[in-house]
Write a protein that holds these residues in place. Structure first.
Motif, PDB file in Angstrom:
ATOM      1  N   GLN A   1       0.825  -1.205   0.000  1.00  0.00           N
ATOM      2  CA  GLN A   1       0.000   0.000   0.000  1.00  0.00           C
ATOM      3  C   GLN A   1       0.859   1.255   0.000  1.00  0.00           C
ATOM      4  OE1 GLN A   1      -2.591  -0.441   3.371  1.00  0.00           O
ATOM      5  NE2 GLN A   1      -3.943  -1.910   2.349  1.00  0.00           N
ATOM      6  N   GLN A   2       1.945   1.217   0.831  1.00  0.00           N
ATOM      7  CA  GLN A   2       2.853   2.371   0.834  1.00  0.00           C
ATOM      8  C   GLN A   2       3.515   2.540  -0.527  1.00  0.00           C
ATOM      9  OE1 GLN A   2       5.582   1.769   4.062  1.00  0.00           O
ATOM     10  NE2 GLN A   2       4.061   2.146   5.647  1.00  0.00           N
ATOM     11  N   SER A   3       3.924   1.407  -1.126  1.00  0.00           N
ATOM     12  CA  SER A   3       4.533   1.479  -2.455  1.00  0.00           C
ATOM     13  C   SER A   3       3.528   2.019  -3.473  1.00  0.00           C
ATOM     14  CB  SER A   3       5.017   0.090  -2.881  1.00  0.00           C
ATOM     15  OG  SER A   3       6.001  -0.399  -1.995  1.00  0.00           O
ATOM     16  N   LYS A   4       2.263   1.593  -3.329  1.00  0.00           N
ATOM     17  CA  LYS A   4       1.236   2.091  -4.229  1.00  0.00           C
ATOM     18  C   LYS A   4       1.051   3.590  -4.059  1.00  0.00           C
ATOM     19  CE  LYS A   4      -3.571   1.306  -5.558  1.00  0.00           C
ATOM     20  NZ  LYS A   4      -4.811   0.529  -5.256  1.00  0.00           N
ATOM     21  N   ALA A   5       1.035   4.042  -2.778  1.00  0.00           N
ATOM     22  CA  ALA A   5       0.902   5.477  -2.525  1.00  0.00           C
ATOM     23  C   ALA A   5       2.103   6.238  -3.086  1.00  0.00           C
ATOM     24  CB  ALA A   5       0.760   5.730  -1.021  1.00  0.00           C
ATOM     25  N   GLN A   6       3.318   5.651  -2.902  1.00  0.00           N
ATOM     26  CA  GLN A   6       4.507   6.300  -3.447  1.00  0.00           C
ATOM     27  C   GLN A   6       4.466   6.330  -4.970  1.00  0.00           C
ATOM     28  OE1 GLN A   6       7.804   4.162  -1.797  1.00  0.00           O
ATOM     29  NE2 GLN A   6       7.587   5.049   0.245  1.00  0.00           N
TER      30      GLN A   6
END
Length: 237
Positions: free
Chosen positions: A119-124
């Motif tokens: 999810q963090q990678s997706k947000a990034q």
């Protein structure tokens, strides 16, 4: 015992009466209920073979069991050992189950962390996409600005060429003026000479008018003529 009972013979299938006295006797002796009628019992006793233990072949007193006391104790012991082994196996299985549950919990926690990381990678990635779009927009604006600057530069170059042509024309005009200046100077000298001659003529005329005034005594006309000649004699601006 409250009453007589009717039982079915397992040998001949007939019903026979199990009296209250018999019931009392069997109960006092601790015997089981009779399975055969009174007629089949003597034949059973005649044909009866000794009952032996199934394990050690020792003759038994009763036919209610197939094992002797020692074998029964051994079987109980083996059963207890087997039960303990099964309990141990169950405990080991439960321990493995708990370990598996702990492992599964760790896997679930790891999966949760991986999901959070995704999810963090997706947000990034979304932030990077937004940043790339912004950069693309700025690049498009810069390209538009560069195109506008190139157009202005082309216009300035055209104007500079025009100015250069005009400067060349001015230089040519100045070059031509260098040839005209001497002629202009000569014309100015002639004009000055003519003006000087005209002033002399006007002075002569003024003197003549004054003489005529003295002779003819006509001050009004003479005064007008004087003013006219005086104005003509005044220096030009």
């Amino acid at each position: 015992m409250s009453e007589d009972k009717k039982l079915a013979c397992r040998n001949c299938g007939k019903e026979f009466l199990f009296t209250m006295g018999e019931q009392d006797f069997y109960q006092r002796k601790g015997l089981n209920l009779p399975g055969r009628c009174p007629e089949c019992r003597p034949a059973r006793q005649i044909q009866r073979k000794p009952v032996v233990c199934s394990q050690c072949k020792t003759e038994l007193d009763k036919d209610s069991s197939i094992f002797c006391t020692a074998c029964m104790a051994s079987i109980h012991l083996e059963s207890e050992l087997s039960l303990k082994q099964k309990q141990k196996a169950v405990e080991e299985a439960q321990s493995k189950l708990r370990a598996g549950e702990t492992h599964n919990a760790k896997i679930m926690a790891s999966l949760s962390e991986m999901q959070s990381g995704l999810q963090q990678s997706k947000a990034q990635n979304e932030e990077l996409d937004a940043s790339l779009k912004e950069k693309e927009r700025l690049i498009a604006m810069l390209e538009t600005s560069l195109g506008e600057k190139e157009r202005l530069i082309a216009e300035l170059n055209s104007e500079m060429r025009n100015v250069s042509q005009e400067l060349e024309s001015v230089r040519q005009f100045h070059s031509d003026l260098r040839w005209i200046h001497p002629s202009m100077d000569r014309l100015q000298e002639r004009l000055d000479a003519l003006e000087h001659g005209q002033n002399k003529i006007n002075q002569r005329m003024l003197q003549l008018v004054e003489k005529m005034h003295e002779l003819n005594n006509a001050p009004g006309i003479l005064e007008t003529i004087k003013r006219t000649f005086r104005n003509s004699l005044s220096p030009r601006t």
